[in-house]
Design a protein around this motif. Structure first.
Motif, PDB file in Angstrom:
ATOM      1  N   VAL A  94      49.454  52.570  30.950  1.00 55.74           N
ATOM      2  CA  VAL A  94      49.923  51.556  30.005  1.00 55.74           C
ATOM      3  C   VAL A  94      49.583  50.157  30.524  1.00 55.74           C
ATOM      4  N   GLY A  95      49.729  49.947  31.839  1.00 56.60           N
ATOM      5  CA  GLY A  95      49.415  48.637  32.403  1.00 56.60           C
ATOM      6  C   GLY A  95      47.953  48.268  32.248  1.00 56.60           C
ATOM      7  N   VAL A  96      47.072  49.251  32.452  1.00 58.78           N
ATOM      8  CA  VAL A  96      45.634  48.978  32.285  1.00 58.78           C
ATOM      9  C   VAL A  96      45.326  48.606  30.841  1.00 58.78           C
ATOM     10  N   VAL A  97      45.949  49.332  29.907  1.00 60.66           N
ATOM     11  CA  VAL A  97      45.716  49.019  28.487  1.00 60.66           C
ATOM     12  C   VAL A  97      46.230  47.612  28.152  1.00 60.66           C
ATOM     13  N   LEU A  98      47.454  47.299  28.595  1.00 59.96           N
ATOM     14  CA  LEU A  98      48.017  45.972  28.314  1.00 59.96           C
ATOM     15  C   LEU A  98      47.223  44.870  29.003  1.00 59.96           C
ATOM     16  N   GLY A  99      46.682  45.172  30.184  1.00 61.96           N
ATOM     17  CA  GLY A  99      45.934  44.154  30.911  1.00 61.96           C
ATOM     18  C   GLY A  99      44.566  43.885  30.340  1.00 61.96           C
ATOM     19  N   THR A 100      43.960  44.875  29.706  1.00 61.97           N
ATOM     20  CA  THR A 100      42.618  44.700  29.147  1.00 61.97           C
ATOM     21  C   THR A 100      42.624  44.323  27.667  1.00 61.97           C
ATOM     22  N   LEU A 101      43.714  44.575  26.984  1.00 56.73           N
ATOM     23  CA  LEU A 101      43.757  44.257  25.547  1.00 56.73           C
ATOM     24  C   LEU A 101      43.488  42.779  25.238  1.00 56.73           C
ATOM     25  N   PRO A 102      43.985  41.809  26.020  1.00 61.86           N
ATOM     26  CA  PRO A 102      43.684  40.402  25.689  1.00 61.86           C
ATOM     27  C   PRO A 102      42.209  40.087  25.620  1.00 61.86           C
ATOM     28  N   SER A 103      41.373  40.879  26.290  1.00 58.53           N
ATOM     29  CA  SER A 103      39.931  40.644  26.229  1.00 58.53           C
ATOM     30  C   SER A 103      39.313  41.189  24.952  1.00 58.53           C
ATOM     31  N   VAL A 104      40.040  42.070  24.269  1.00 61.71           N
ATOM     32  CA  VAL A 104      39.521  42.705  23.057  1.00 61.71           C
ATOM     33  C   VAL A 104      40.144  42.113  21.801  1.00 61.71           C
ATOM     34  N   LEU A 105      41.418  41.767  21.859  1.00 61.90           N
ATOM     35  CA  LEU A 105      42.128  41.242  20.698  1.00 61.90           C
ATOM     36  C   LEU A 105      41.676  39.823  20.366  1.00 61.90           C
ATOM     37  N   LEU A 186      34.218  46.211  29.020  1.00 62.24           N
ATOM     38  CA  LEU A 186      35.364  46.529  29.860  1.00 62.24           C
ATOM     39  C   LEU A 186      35.169  47.847  30.603  1.00 62.24           C
ATOM     40  N   ALA A 187      34.725  48.870  29.871  1.00 69.43           N
ATOM     41  CA  ALA A 187      34.622  50.203  30.457  1.00 69.43           C
ATOM     42  C   ALA A 187      33.496  50.314  31.469  1.00 69.43           C
ATOM     43  N   ARG A 188      32.434  49.558  31.251  1.00 69.06           N
ATOM     44  CA  ARG A 188      31.246  49.747  32.093  1.00 69.06           C
ATOM     45  C   ARG A 188      31.101  48.699  33.182  1.00 69.06           C
ATOM     46  N   HIS A 189      31.578  47.485  32.933  1.00 65.33           N
ATOM     47  CA  HIS A 189      31.322  46.398  33.876  1.00 65.33           C
ATOM     48  C   HIS A 189      32.581  45.837  34.533  1.00 65.33           C
ATOM     49  N   VAL A 190      33.716  45.871  33.847  1.00 63.01           N
ATOM     50  CA  VAL A 190      34.919  45.244  34.405  1.00 63.01           C
ATOM     51  C   VAL A 190      35.769  46.259  35.165  1.00 63.01           C
ATOM     52  N   LEU A 191      36.200  47.323  34.495  1.00 67.39           N
ATOM     53  CA  LEU A 191      37.114  48.283  35.123  1.00 67.39           C
ATOM     54  C   LEU A 191      36.535  48.941  36.378  1.00 67.39           C
ATOM     55  N   PRO A 192      35.243  49.350  36.396  1.00 62.29           N
ATOM     56  CA  PRO A 192      34.728  49.941  37.649  1.00 62.29           C
ATOM     57  C   PRO A 192      34.783  49.000  38.837  1.00 62.29           C
ATOM     58  N   ASN A 193      34.768  47.698  38.582  1.00 63.80           N
ATOM     59  CA  ASN A 193      34.763  46.734  39.681  1.00 63.80           C
ATOM     60  C   ASN A 193      36.162  46.312  40.116  1.00 63.80           C
ATOM     61  N   ILE A 194      37.191  46.769  39.401  1.00 67.60           N
ATOM     62  CA  ILE A 194      38.562  46.455  39.822  1.00 67.60           C
ATOM     63  C   ILE A 194      39.347  47.733  40.078  1.00 67.60           C
ATOM     64  N   GLY A 195      38.657  48.859  40.106  1.00 68.98           N
ATOM     65  CA  GLY A 195      39.349  50.138  40.251  1.00 68.98           C
ATOM     66  C   GLY A 195      39.989  50.332  41.611  1.00 68.98           C
ATOM     67  N   GLU A 196      39.324  49.873  42.678  1.00 68.82           N
ATOM     68  CA  GLU A 196      39.836  50.131  44.023  1.00 68.82           C
ATOM     69  C   GLU A 196      41.200  49.493  44.272  1.00 68.82           C
ATOM     70  N   PRO A 197      41.389  48.198  43.969  1.00 71.79           N
ATOM     71  CA  PRO A 197      42.740  47.645  44.177  1.00 71.79           C
ATOM     72  C   PRO A 197      43.789  48.288  43.289  1.00 71.79           C
TER      73      PRO A 197
END
Length: 628
Positions: A94-105, A186-197
């Motif tokens: 849920v946090g990932v969805v809420l955190g990425t939604l502002p970039s899509v909405l 988001l799926a290809r360029h943003v999330l893979p680069n913030i996955g580790e933290p």
């Protein structure tokens, strides 16, 4: 994959990694096996053993129905850990969805969502869990959802912060220009680069979820009978704590140990995917190698800087890497020496080494390394801070953005000269005047971001002049400056040299800049000096001649393709046998590939490390003409 596997093995061998592995393995085994092995014993009611204290038959005693508390604590591991992990997984999702939604909405909707997340983060997590527990109802399902939604805002805020740090990168802009949609971006360029933290924080967050779940069950709004977890066992044992303290302490200890396991696993994961902070066993530091050439001429008695067989080494996975190997030169008072070469040739590392700025685990060794007649390793910080000035490549990152420029300059005099705050600031204004900063008294009270690029570079030179420098090391001082400002900075260095009598060590990629400013030039390649020549003398090393051929001026034929040096320099840990430039040199022979040429004198004040030096100058031009 093998590399990452070896890192995991090394991490598990550390004390923290070993403890986390043992604790997590124990928790997982109990969660899987305890209900199978001791489920029946934990549920067995014995009316003859009600409320007994710890004994050989019942290690933790029994409850009000005569059930064995030891077995019940072990069996409760599955439900306690499983529900905590489930709640964490839902909360992270849920946090990932809420955190990425502002970039899509749309922008207005994204701002409202961000504001709502920020408000939720302001409340303690347990308070949010209690609030959501009231909404979702009493019971296991309600407790899982309550903890998940209480965890979600913190992860959403983390995702927003990490996404913002990645969204400004050039590859994100390139993907947008190429027409990549927002969701794909988001799926290809943003999330893979913030996955580790996110993985690290989720692992640590599982421990907090475990504690929160135990708290809800203790309050009676979590797991309900006949099921039980550690929180429910704690509530039941608290009623008889004065009779049988172990009944309450056992589930408490289980919660602590399981939470500790999750937290230690998070620390181990952070050590693997992030920066390793543990001490590693390394091979002994390399000793100075034999000089790669004849020794330089005996330096003058009053030489400001004497460097003989300088070597800089850093530990790597396969041993020590030596990016600077066998550099030797000296600088006389008032002399200007330029250091040129491609990126990775060791120019900046050489400057940092002679400035005593190489930090551990780097190791600096030399047969002789002296500044103003004193071994550099023994030079006091106060003397070095007033006699040696360093002008870094990017003044914006060299200045503290949170402090005013004048106060940063004044700090030098306060620390090294013992001046008062007012006197040091007055000297800072005087130094800004000396480097031609307009309205210096007003500028001294401004922040670095209020200066232009050229003005920041002048202020950085002014900081070096706060003392009485005998040597000024300028590392790419004209980078990213336009031609006019570049010329002003070079003139300022020349005036500093004349007014202060300071020697100049100028590092640059631009051989034309060095030829116009310096008396001597050191050409570096693959961590060593391949040619040491007076400015204006004919270049003899093929690499120096190739650098000159790439210089562009107003007389360059625009119809001809620009000259380039084929290939690329070798990596510091992959320097080949023989001459490092042989793979790119048109004159290379078998001897060049087998034997490393030594740096030997070929003329007065001219040294070359080449088996085939060319006395004639490229295209019949003099060095000075080619660099003009």
């Amino acid at each position: 994959m093998a590399r990452r596997g070896s890192v995991w093995v090394a991490a598990v061998r550390t004390p923290v990694g070993a403890c986390s592995a043992v604790l997590l393995a124990g928790v997982v085994l109990l969660a899987v096996l305890a209900p199978l092995l001791w489920g029946d014993a934990a549920a067995a009611i014995d009316t003859d053993a009600i409320g007994q204290s710890p004994s050989g038959a019942h290690w933790f005693g029994t409850d009000s129905l005569g059930r064995d508390l030891f077995f019940r604590t072990l069996v409760a591991t599955r439900l306690s850990v499983g529900l905590a992990v489930l709640a964490t997984a839902i909360g992270v999702g849920v946090g990932v969805v809420l955190g990425t939604l502002p970039s899509v909405l749309p922008r207005w909707a994204g701002r409202l969502l961000t504001a709502a997340v920020n408000v939720a983060v302001a409340f303690p997590g347990l308070l949010l869990a209690l609030f959501f527990a009231v909404i979702f109802g009493v019971g296991t399902q309600g407790a899982v959802l309550a903890i998940a939604f209480a965890v979600a805002p913190a992860f959403a805020r983390l995702v927003q912060t990490l996404s913002a740090s990645v969204s400004g990168r050039d590859y994100i802009a390139a993907a947008r220009v190429s027409g990549v949609g927002r969701i794909r971006l988001l799926a290809r360029h943003v999330l893979p680069n913030i996955g580790e933290p996110l993985v690290v924080n989720a692992t640590i967050g599982a421990g907090s979820a475990l504690l929160a779940f135990a708290g809800l069950s203790f309050l009676g709004i979590g797991v309900q009978a006949p099921d039980y977890d550690w929180g429910r066992l704690l509530r039941e044992g608290l009623d008889g704590i004065y009779v049988n303290p172990v009944a309450a302490l056992a589930p408490c200890a289980a919660v602590v140990l399981a939470g500790l396991a999750f937290n230690l696993v998070g620390e181990t994961v952070a050590a693997v995917v992030g920066v390793r902070t543990r001490a590693t066993r390394r091979s002994p530091a390399p000793r100075p190698a034999a000089p790669l050439g004849s020794a330089a001429a005996e330096p003058a008695a009053d030489a400001v800087l004497v460097v003989e067989n300088l070597q800089v080494a850093f530990p790597g996975p396969n041993g020590w890497t030596v990016p600077v190997r066998g550099v030797s030169f000296s600088v006389r008072p008032g002399e200007a020496i330029g250091v040129v070469g491609e990126s990775g040739s060791g120019k900046s590392l050489t400057a940092l080494a002679v400035s005593r700025l190489i930090e551990a685990p780097g190791v600096v060794t030399a047969d002789r390394l002296e500044f103003a007649g004193t071994p550099l390793a023994k030079a006091p910080d106060r003397e070095l801070g007033t006699s040696l000035a360093m002008v870094f490549q990017d003044p914006m990152t060299s200045f503290n953005p949170a402090r005013r420029v004048g106060r940063q300059l004044a700090e030098v005099s306060e620390q090294h000269h013992g001046l008062s705050r007012r006197a040091a600031f007055a000297r800072a204004v005087d130094r800004l005047t000396a480097v031609r900063v307009p309205a210096p008294a007003r500028r001294a009270r401004q922040y670095p971001h209020e200066f232009s690029g050229g003005m920041r570079q002048r202020a950085m030179i002014g900081m070096g002049l706060m003392g009485r420098p005998k040597l000024v090391i300028a590392d790419e001082p004209t980078t990213a400056l336009d031609v006019t400002v570049q010329r002003q900075v070079l003139r300022l260095l020349a005036r500093t040299r004349e007014a202060e009598g300071a020697a100049i060590l100028l590092i640059s990629h631009d051989i034309a800049v060095v030829s116009q400013t310096c008396e001597r030039m050191l050409v570096m390649y693959a961590g060593r000096v391949v040619e040491d020549l007076p400015t204006g003398a004919p270049a003899q090393h093929p690499y120096t001649r190739a650098l000159l051929a790439t210089t562009v001026d107003l007389e360059t034929d625009r119809d001809e393709p620009l000259a380039v040096i084929p290939g690329r320099p070798p990596e510091p840990d992959q320097v080949p046998e023989g001459c490092a430039f042989a793979a790119r040199c048109p004159l290379a022979t078998d001897r060049c590939r087998d034997e490393d040429p030594v740096l030997e004198p070929t003329a007065d004040a001219h040294r070359v490390a080449c088996w085939h030096p060319q006395v004639s100058v490229l295209s019949g031009q003099s060095h000075e003409e080619g660099a003009a």
